[in-house]
Design an enzyme around this catalytic site. Structure first.
Site, mmCIF file in Angstrom:
data_model
loop_
_atom_site.group_PDB
_atom_site.id
_atom_site.type_symbol
_atom_site.label_atom_id
_atom_site.label_comp_id
_atom_site.label_asym_id
_atom_site.label_seq_id
_atom_site.Cartn_x
_atom_site.Cartn_y
_atom_site.Cartn_z
ATOM 1 N N THR A 201 0.807 -1.219 0.000
ATOM 2 C CA THR A 201 0.000 0.000 0.000
ATOM 3 C C THR A 201 0.844 1.274 0.000
ATOM 4 O O THR A 201 0.285 2.365 -0.058
ATOM 5 C CB THR A 201 -0.934 0.018 1.225
ATOM 6 O OG1 THR A 201 -0.181 -0.268 2.412
ATOM 7 C CG2 THR A 201 -2.026 -1.026 1.068
ATOM 8 N N GLU A 420 -19.453 -22.247 -16.686
ATOM 9 C CA GLU A 420 -19.269 -20.793 -16.613
ATOM 10 C C GLU A 420 -20.557 -20.063 -16.975
ATOM 11 O O GLU A 420 -20.832 -18.982 -16.432
ATOM 12 C CB GLU A 420 -18.134 -20.362 -17.551
ATOM 13 C CG GLU A 420 -16.777 -20.953 -17.208
ATOM 14 C CD GLU A 420 -16.328 -20.611 -15.794
ATOM 15 O OE1 GLU A 420 -16.725 -19.540 -15.279
ATOM 16 O OE2 GLU A 420 -15.598 -21.418 -15.197
#
Length: 603
Positions: A201, A420
């Site tokens: 970060t 899917e």
């Protein structure tokens, strides 16, 4: 430099040894010499049978040659050199008295010193190897790197996506620039600033930016750099680091991965006298002891604030603790602009769209994404980075590279397509599902195919209904296989794991079970953002554990039946979606909406 000096010294010692041995060899007598008793020498002198003699006072030897040409050597008693020389002169012999020879003495001394020198050299070599090279003479010295004024600096312009965190640090910069203003008001700048958050970060980058903005020296060291195998070395390095910082004050001292040295005392196996705890004790003293370290600001970064010693976190040491969160949508776009400012972008690149497609990405992830896109463009011999390169790079970072060369049978391809399609259709039919951006049956990474939902905005809270819709979508693939083929396969193993984990979190962490009520069960032993439950203390009975298991099974089966019901109601849509996926292998969001809402698509 020290390596060259050491090699030169060893070379000189070797040359001296070789020369001494050669001199000893060439000075050796070429003819055989007989040992003669002292009485034989005296008789030869009295009989005038000695033609020449060489007296060596250093070794109390007489090398003499008889009149017949035979060579002898005789040892005489100490103190008889003058008497023996006079008698030889009186007998008419040619007498020579030698000075003490040097080669034998030097060789003797060298033979005594050389073994010790070899042992010392070996110790020197192994100590250097065990301590990483040239650090033997600075064993207790700090290894911190100093970033001075003449080196490239990082400023707040180079850090994006952490605006609130930068505001917290601006007053530190202002204090380092104008300390008099704060001192006149009786204010004291925080002695320590702890940055913690998920990896990547930008905690280290923020610390460097503070030093760059303030224009002061910046000492950088890793927490593991203080811990060595010898007790006392780490504490010595901490003292030396702060001594260097005092000489360069005002300055910033940055310790990365603080948890390596700042772990809670008494929590490990080392007891109370191990090296790490002594190093921590010295760090505590330097931060807030009897000594005054004015103008020195200690900054540290860690991913594990929960394991740090409480004495390290109290006011007066780390006065300010700043959480560095992953960037939001606007922050991701700013970070992408920073990492693409020196890259040639095509006109179709929209960084806002890329930022929207990368929820949860940290600054390091986005930097890697931009680099992967540049690599893909260079691999394809392109002069600019196009939007397609960023899209492919995003999917490579999330799921791995495509495996178009993998050969699968038509039946397996059909199973994957319906699997899917089940995920996609359920995700588009549930009321709180995220928009499906893409679905493909091209293998990527460990997956035979994948469905890519992208949230429209960053979420910081999830409702119970949103959880249930996510679980139903996860189970849609398995439900589609059972409906179409009448059997199930191993392709849904990851879906089952994710759905079970989500339901367990709903019940045990968020109190979303009607039967068990608004309670949490089990205490987690580490920070939430790490995403792992290494230790979870069980604070509930066996009866409650049985209820938790039943509640998890009930919710999972309920959402599985819900997914089957939705697919059965829209069976024709499921077939159209699967057939289009078999034909094109990849469907984008516009194509998916056209199929689900009954329109046809163009191949």
């Amino acid at each position: 430099m020290q390596n060259r000096w050491l090699r030169g010294l060893l070379t000189i010692v070797f040359v001296v040894l070789v020369v001494s041995l050669l001199m000893e060899f060439f000075n050796a007598p070429t003819q055989p010499v007989q040992q003669a008793p002292y009485s034989t020498l005296i008789q030869a002198i009295h009989r005038r049978q000695v033609s020449r003699a060489t007296v060596e006072p250093s070794s109390y030897n007489v090398a003499w040659v008889s009149t017949s040409g035979q060579s002898y050597i005789t040892v005489y008693a100490p103190g008889e050199t003058n008497t023996l020389s006079n008698e030889l002169n009186a007998s008419g012999a040619n007498v020579t008295i030698t000075k003490p020879a040097g080669s034998g003495i030097w060789l003797t001394v060298l033979g005594d010193i050389l073994p010790l020198a070899i042992v010392v050299a070996l110790l020197f070599f192994f100590m250097r190897q065990s301590q990483g090279g040239n650090r033997m003479m600075s064993f207790g010295r700090s290894q911190a790197r100093l970033i001075a004024d003449n080196q490239p600096r990082v400023t707040f312009k180079d850090v994006a996506g952490v605006e609130e965190e930068k505001q917290e640090l601006e007053e530190v910069v202002d204090f380092l620039r104008n300390p008099k203003r704060y001192l006149e008001m009786g204010a004291r700048i925080p002695k320590g600033i702890l940055l913690y958050g998920p990896p990547g970060t930008g905690k280290t980058l923020l610390a460097r930016a503070v030093a760059g903005e303030a224009g002061v020296p910046f000492f950088s060291e890793s927490g593991s750099g203080f811990v060595e195998m010898f007790v006392g070395v780490g504490a010595s390095r901490v003292r030396d680091l702060f001594d260097q910082a005092k000489k360069n004050a005002p300055c910033i001292v940055f310790i990365d991965e603080l948890d390596a040295v700042g772990r809670m005392r008494g929590a490990g196996y080392g007891g109370g006298n191990d090296e790490r705890e002594q190093t921590l004790n010295q760090l505590l003293v330097e931060m807030d002891g009897f000594g005054v370290n004015e103008g020195i600001i200690l900054m540290a970064a860690t991913n594990r604030p929960d394991v740090l010693d409480p004495a390290l976190l109290r006011p007066g040491r780390f006065d300010r603790q700043i959480v560095v969160h992953p960037p939001d949508l606007a922050g991701r776009e700013q970070i992408l602009r920073v990492h693409t400012q020196n890259k040639p972008l095509a006109d179709d690149v929209d960084l806002a769209v890329i930022a929207k497609r990368t929820p949860g990405f940290t600054g390091a992830d986005l930097a890697n994404l931009a680099n992967e896109a540049a690599i893909l463009a260079a691999r394809q011999r392109q002069r600019r980075i196009a939007m397609a390169h960023f899209i492919e790079a995003t999917e490579r970072v999330m799921a791995g590279p495509q495996k178009k060369s993998r050969v699968i049978t038509d039946f397996e391809k059909r199973v994957v397509a319906f699997h899917e399609s089940g995920h996609t259709l359920v995700g588009m039919l549930v009321p709180h599902g995220d928009p499906i951006h893409k679905v493909t049956i091209i293998p990527r990474g460990m997956a035979m195919g994948y469905t890519l939902p992208v949230p429209e905005e960053d979420r910081y809270r999830i409702t119970r209904e949103q959880f249930l819709d996510k679980v139903a979508m996860s189970l849609g693939g398995r439900a589609a296989e059972q409906i179409v083929f009448g059997e199930i396969s191993t392709g849904a193993s990851d879906d089952l794991e994710k759905s079970t984990k989500m339901v367990r979190q709903m019940i045990m962490e968020y109190g979303m079970s009607d039967e068990l009520g608004p309670l949490t069960y089990g205490r987690r032993q580490e920070a939430v953002f790490l995403g792992r439950d290494l230790m979870r203390a069980r604070d509930y009975s066996d009866e409650v554990a049985s209820k938790i298991d039943r509640a998890i099974r009930h919710i999972v089966m309920e959402q599985y039946d819900r997914a089957k019901s939705l697919l059965l109601q829209h069976r024709q849509t499921l077939n159209r979606l699967a057939l289009a996926l078999i034909e094109k292998e990849t469907l984008e969001s516009d194509e998916l909406r056209a199929i689900v809402y009954g329109s046809s698509i163009h191949a």
